[in-house]
Design a protein around this motif. Structure first.
Motif, PDB file in Angstrom:
ATOM      1  N   UNK A  62      -1.184  -8.408   3.078  1.00 55.89           N
ATOM      2  CA  UNK A  62      -1.922  -7.528   2.165  1.00 55.89           C
ATOM      3  C   UNK A  62      -1.224  -6.184   1.994  1.00 55.89           C
ATOM      4  N   UNK A  63      -0.228  -5.902   2.854  1.00 60.00           N
ATOM      5  CA  UNK A  63       0.469  -4.611   2.742  1.00 60.00           C
ATOM      6  C   UNK A  63       1.906  -4.733   3.220  1.00 60.00           C
ATOM      7  N   UNK A  64       2.788  -3.997   2.559  1.00 60.01           N
ATOM      8  CA  UNK A  64       4.182  -3.889   3.011  1.00 60.01           C
ATOM      9  C   UNK A  64       4.513  -2.408   3.127  1.00 60.01           C
ATOM     10  N   UNK A  65       5.451  -2.092   4.010  1.00 57.81           N
ATOM     11  CA  UNK A  65       5.773  -0.691   4.259  1.00 57.81           C
ATOM     12  C   UNK A  65       7.264  -0.529   4.513  1.00 57.81           C
ATOM     13  N   UNK A  66       7.887   0.395   3.821  1.00 63.17           N
ATOM     14  CA  UNK A  66       9.265   0.776   4.125  1.00 63.17           C
ATOM     15  C   UNK A  66       9.484   2.183   3.588  1.00 63.17           C
ATOM     16  N   UNK A  67      10.297   2.951   4.297  1.00 62.38           N
ATOM     17  CA  UNK A  67      10.556   4.318   3.846  1.00 62.38           C
ATOM     18  C   UNK A  67      11.712   4.377   2.845  1.00 62.38           C
ATOM     19  N   UNK A  68      12.327   3.237   2.596  1.00 59.25           N
ATOM     20  CA  UNK A  68      13.358   3.149   1.562  1.00 59.25           C
ATOM     21  C   UNK A  68      12.685   2.557   0.316  1.00 59.25           C
ATOM     22  N   UNK A  69      12.485   3.374  -0.745  1.00 53.40           N
ATOM     23  CA  UNK A  69      11.711   2.894  -1.895  1.00 53.40           C
ATOM     24  C   UNK A  69      12.295   1.636  -2.532  1.00 53.40           C
ATOM     25  N   UNK A  70      13.634   1.528  -2.509  1.00 52.32           N
ATOM     26  CA  UNK A  70      14.247   0.347  -3.137  1.00 52.32           C
ATOM     27  C   UNK A  70      13.813  -0.929  -2.402  1.00 52.32           C
ATOM     28  N   UNK A  71      13.885  -0.868  -1.087  1.00 45.90           N
ATOM     29  CA  UNK A  71      13.491  -2.041  -0.297  1.00 45.90           C
ATOM     30  C   UNK A  71      11.989  -2.308  -0.395  1.00 45.90           C
ATOM     31  N   UNK A  72      11.224  -1.226  -0.409  1.00 42.90           N
ATOM     32  CA  UNK A  72       9.761  -1.386  -0.502  1.00 42.90           C
ATOM     33  C   UNK A  72       9.391  -2.090  -1.809  1.00 42.90           C
ATOM     34  N   UNK A  73      10.002  -1.645  -2.899  1.00 43.31           N
ATOM     35  CA  UNK A  73       9.687  -2.251  -4.205  1.00 43.31           C
ATOM     36  C   UNK A  73      10.065  -3.725  -4.235  1.00 43.31           C
ATOM     37  N   UNK A  74      11.216  -4.045  -3.671  1.00 38.05           N
ATOM     38  CA  UNK A  74      11.649  -5.456  -3.654  1.00 38.05           C
ATOM     39  C   UNK A  74      10.655  -6.308  -2.865  1.00 38.05           C
ATOM     40  N   UNK A  75      10.215  -5.777  -1.730  1.00 40.61           N
ATOM     41  CA  UNK A  75       9.284  -6.540  -0.881  1.00 40.61           C
ATOM     42  C   UNK A  75       7.951  -6.725  -1.597  1.00 40.61           C
ATOM     43  N   UNK A  76       7.472  -5.636  -2.218  1.00 37.07           N
ATOM     44  CA  UNK A  76       6.186  -5.718  -2.923  1.00 37.07           C
ATOM     45  C   UNK A  76       6.296  -6.746  -4.052  1.00 37.07           C
ATOM     46  N   UNK A  77       7.403  -6.714  -4.758  1.00 33.46           N
ATOM     47  CA  UNK A  77       7.602  -7.649  -5.877  1.00 33.46           C
ATOM     48  C   UNK A  77       7.561  -9.102  -5.367  1.00 33.46           C
ATOM     49  N   UNK A  78       8.187  -9.315  -4.228  1.00 34.60           N
ATOM     50  CA  UNK A  78       8.215 -10.670  -3.634  1.00 34.60           C
ATOM     51  C   UNK A  78       6.793 -11.181  -3.376  1.00 34.60           C
ATOM     52  N   UNK A  79       5.960 -10.327  -2.789  1.00 30.43           N
ATOM     53  CA  UNK A  79       4.596 -10.757  -2.462  1.00 30.43           C
ATOM     54  C   UNK A  79       3.742 -10.864  -3.731  1.00 30.43           C
ATOM     55  N   UNK A  80       3.959  -9.922  -4.651  1.00 33.95           N
ATOM     56  CA  UNK A  80       3.130  -9.891  -5.875  1.00 33.95           C
ATOM     57  C   UNK A  80       3.285 -11.151  -6.721  1.00 33.95           C
TER      58      UNK A  80
END
Ligand SMILES: NC(=O)c1ccc[n+]([C@@H]2O[C@H](COP(=O)([O-])OP(=O)(O)OC[C@H]3O[C@@H](n4cnc5c(N)ncnc54)[C@H](O)[C@@H]3O)[C@@H](O)[C@H]2O)c1
Length: 434
Positions: A62-80
């Motif tokens: 239900x949540x992903x977290x990273x302090x690197x916005x590029x990696x965070x966006x990629x992870x969120x996109x994967x789950x979405x």
């Protein structure tokens, strides 16, 4: 594998703290409930865990977290692509979310224990990547906190969830290669040089202060950053805890030495090849001497030829033959020349992978269901730390006393004991103490 009953009995007998811990279940889930998971750290490992979690029933990221916005966006996109997910740039904010039941920690090592402790204190179960800690004191604190809160804390040593490894260990216990006195953990692979990286500005949008966390303030370089941080003592512990820990963990497990510390640790190693930013060794040989048994860890990172046929593997030596557990499965060669490939089905073993096992234990609220519980993971982690402390002190022989949590005999005892702990930068102190 040992039966659940014998394991419960065994665990109840180990250590006064654990014996005092009530065996009550923290929370159980109705069949229709899902475990709400958060993944903190969405680099190489975090992303691979996210992909595997899509296959695990009974839970949802239900949540992903990273302090690197590029990696965070990629992870969120994967789950979405499957369902909505919340994104966090700061794990401290994520931990305030009461809807999150369990947290998966896949950050660099120096953040493992601080985030895991905060998650436990926030009432969440935890899967923490190996090594569970940056140093010995942190591993011990994590075990204590998990017991106090009776939470599931799975350690990312996934070989204990491999059916073939389980069958190999069972075959060892049943005496297929006789009495087994020695195991060798092999980590023999080419880990290339990283050059020397100049200081530069941290990438835009990245919270580099948070990345450093408790570690000292340092200028950003491409080597003190994604993945290459493994080779700096302030963040990681070299390839011993990066890869060697898996082979060592199997050696401990197969020899039946779980939850024990050796009487003596003999160490030798250093940098024979690296001439770059690496701080950690490229060569390490460590002997762990237990009463009547011995583990040898051999690491060479400057070649890709195999050692006794293995780049990663554990070999057990018995009075009637040897057993190799590695990429080729579990294979026993006995004195009569017979070569036996160990098959899980022959032992009635049907394993569940480490994440499935974690979710199942969380759903039942039962830490004793974990294949890689934190008390075992902490000892394997600490064995690596001890081997590295010996090498960092010049290749010394040492002994660790788990009762006092000190290195009790070493040529450089003061220096060695200083490496059991670390300093915490202001604002990044541990949230829990002994
Ligand atoms: N069990 C296994 O087989 C296995 C395999 C690979 C890696 N690992 C472990 O996984 C961990 C991560 O390894 P990696 O190779 O993915 O490293 P990585 O550097 O590629 O990724 C780590 C990520 O964590 C992020 N991060 C750092 N501090 C953070 C914080 N406070 N909050 C949120 N995000 C933060 C970084 O920005 C980065 O994206 C390591 O501890 C490693 O030992 C385990």
């Amino acid at each position: 594998m040992e039966s659940e009953l014998s394991r419960r009995t065994f665990i109840q007998q180990v250590g006064t703290t654990l014996a005092a811990t009530p065996l009550m279940f923290s929370k159980t889930y109705a069949a229709s409930d899902v475990v709400n998971l958060a993944v903190v750290g969405t680099g190489g490992r975090g992303t691979s865990l996210l992909k595997r979690l899509a296959e695990v029933g009974g839970a949802r990221v239900v949540a992903v977290c990273d302090l690197d916005p590029e990696r965070l966006n990629k992870a969120a996109h994967l789950v979405e692509q499957r369902h909505p997910v919340q994104s966090y740039a700061d794990h401290r904010k994520l931990l305030e979310n009461k809807d999150i039941n369990a947290v998966i920690v896949a950050t660099p090592d120096h953040w493992h224990t601080p985030i895991a402790l905060s998650a436990l204190l926030a009432g969440k179960d935890v899967y923490v990547e190996k090594p569970c800690s940056h140093n010995i004191q942190e591993a011990n604190l994590l075990v204590k906190c998990a017991r106090e809160h009776n939470r599931c804390v799975q350690h990312g040593t996934q070989r204990r969830s491999s059916a073939v490894d389980m069958a190999g260990v069972r075959a060892l216990q049943e005496g297929l290669i006789g009495d087994v006195y020695v195991a060798k953990a092999i980590n023999h692979q080419l880990r290339g040089k990283i050059g020397k990286a100049p200081a530069e500005a941290a990438p835009a949008g990245v919270n580099y202060d948070l990345w450093l966390g408790a570690a000292p303030l340092r200028a950003f370089t491409r080597n003190r950053w994604h993945y290459n941080w493994h080779w700096f003592w302030e963040y990681g512990g070299g390839d011993f805890v990066n890869d060697g820990i898996h082979q060592l963990d199997v050696a401990v497990w197969g020899l039946g030495l779980d939850l024990q510390y050796p009487q003596e640790v003999v160490t030798s190693g250093g940098q024979l090849w690296y001439d770059d930013d690496h701080e950690t060794p490229d060569t390490q040989t460590v002997i762990y001497a237990y009463p009547g048994k011995q583990i040898v860890y051999e690491m060479r990172l400057w070649t890709d030829y195999k050692l006794e046929g293995h780049d990663n593997g554990t070999i057990f030596y018995g009075t009637k033959g040897k057993m190799e557990i590695g990429r080729g499965g579990a294979v026993a060669t006995t004195l009569d020349g017979k070569v036996t490939a160990i098959r899980p089905a022959d032992y009635g073993i049907q394993a569940e992978d480490i994440l499935t096992n974690f979710v199942a234990a969380v759903r039942q609220g039962d830490p004793l269901k974990l294949n890689s519980p934190i008390d075992r993971g902490a000892v394997s982690t600490n064995l690596c730390h001890l081997g590295s402390i010996g090498v960092r002190c010049g290749g010394i022989k040492l002994a660790y006393d788990p009762k006092t949590a000190t290195i009790s005999s070493a040529a450089e005892a003061n220096r060695a004991n200083a490496l059991i702990v670390r300093e915490y930068r202001k604002g990044y102190e541990l949230p829990y103490s002994s």
